[in-house]
Design a protein around this motif. Structure first.
Motif, mmCIF file in Angstrom:
data_model
loop_
_atom_site.group_PDB
_atom_site.id
_atom_site.type_symbol
_atom_site.label_atom_id
_atom_site.label_comp_id
_atom_site.label_asym_id
_atom_site.label_seq_id
_atom_site.Cartn_x
_atom_site.Cartn_y
_atom_site.Cartn_z
ATOM 1 N N UNK A 33 -67.677 58.054 -99.552
ATOM 2 C CA UNK A 33 -67.148 57.427 -98.453
ATOM 3 C C UNK A 33 -67.887 56.236 -98.100
ATOM 4 N N UNK A 34 -67.800 54.640 -98.348
ATOM 5 C CA UNK A 34 -68.181 53.735 -97.809
ATOM 6 C C UNK A 34 -67.762 53.117 -96.233
ATOM 7 N N UNK B 19 -76.126 55.599 -99.170
ATOM 8 C CA UNK B 19 -76.495 55.074 -98.797
ATOM 9 C C UNK B 19 -76.634 54.154 -97.465
ATOM 10 N N UNK B 20 -75.300 54.731 -97.516
ATOM 11 C CA UNK B 20 -74.516 53.864 -96.055
ATOM 12 C C UNK B 20 -74.999 54.604 -94.752
ATOM 13 N N UNK B 21 -74.913 56.020 -95.035
ATOM 14 C CA UNK B 21 -74.808 57.061 -94.437
ATOM 15 C C UNK B 21 -76.462 57.180 -93.828
ATOM 16 N N UNK B 22 -77.069 56.735 -94.155
ATOM 17 C CA UNK B 22 -79.085 56.162 -94.253
ATOM 18 C C UNK B 22 -78.541 54.881 -93.143
ATOM 19 N N UNK B 23 -77.957 54.273 -93.515
ATOM 20 C CA UNK B 23 -77.539 52.315 -92.210
ATOM 21 C C UNK B 23 -76.329 53.530 -91.179
ATOM 22 N N UNK B 24 -76.877 54.261 -91.165
ATOM 23 C CA UNK B 24 -75.503 54.678 -89.630
ATOM 24 C C UNK B 24 -74.340 54.698 -89.561
#
Length: 203
Positions: A25-26, A62-67
């Motif tokens: 999920x994004x 990637x989205x998780x790392x971005x918050x």
């Protein structure tokens, strides 16, 4: 990446459609899910499922790392879905991981294929679970099994999830959507006010 269809009887089917990424999920997908739930206020029943062999791997890495892992979108989605005044059925076509558990826990009935795995690796990843997820987990499976999932980081098989009360029925993959439809039929056939009253009485 979120597909929704509606029938004249008021049945909404919402599909996570990013199978090449295990339906990870994004932020955009979560926002689209929230918008879909908001548009489904007049639904008589809603089936939530995924495309492919995984329901959802949780947050896109990637989205998780971005918050995204700590975003309020998760809690917003599960709260709105739980509050939707219709029967909500999670038809789990495969594994449910991490934050994706929130929308599943917010449904009224959960059915799953035999290959289901449920895990929520917040301890290993260093994040806190969503508060409502913990409350709903405890209500369904009790505090000890909630600790097994969240603290000890255990993966539950479909049989364990069924035995613990986390899912309500194990269904062969080819029958998943037809069984979900059968579960929705009585609500779709009933008087809307009576159906809503009966659903409320079960909460």
């Amino acid at each position: 990446m979120i597909q929704s269809t509606q029938t004249a009887r008021g049945l909404w089917t919402v599909r996570l459609n990013r199978p090449d990424k295990a339906n990870a999920l994004t932020p955009e997908m979560l926002e689209e899910l929230i918008d879909t739930v908001d548009r489904a206020q007049q639904a008589r029943a809603l089936i939530l499922t995924g495309v492919g062999k995984v329901f959802s791997a949780g947050a896109d890495l990637d989205a998780a790392r971005a918050g995204l892992a700590t975003s309020p979108l998760w809690e917003d989605l599960s709260a709105r879905l739980a509050a939707l005044p219709c029967l909500k059925i999670a038809a789990l076509n495969g594994t449910v991981a991490g934050g994706a558990n929130g929308m599943v826990l917010a449904c009224d009935i959960r059915i799953a294929v035999p290959g289901l795995k449920v895990f929520y690796p917040v301890m290993r990843l260093g994040y806190l679970p969503q508060p409502s997820d913990v409350v709903r987990l405890r209500a369904l499976i009790g505090p000890a099994r909630t600790r097994m999932l969240l603290v000890a980081g255990q993966k539950f098989s479909a049989r364990e999830a069924y035995d613990f009360g986390l899912i309500d029925r194990i269904v062969e993959p080819e029958d998943l959507m037809s069984v979900a439809g059968d579960l929705a039929d009585p609500t779709l056939d009933a008087d809307p006010d009576r159906a809503a009253a009966i659903l409320r009485s079960c909460s």
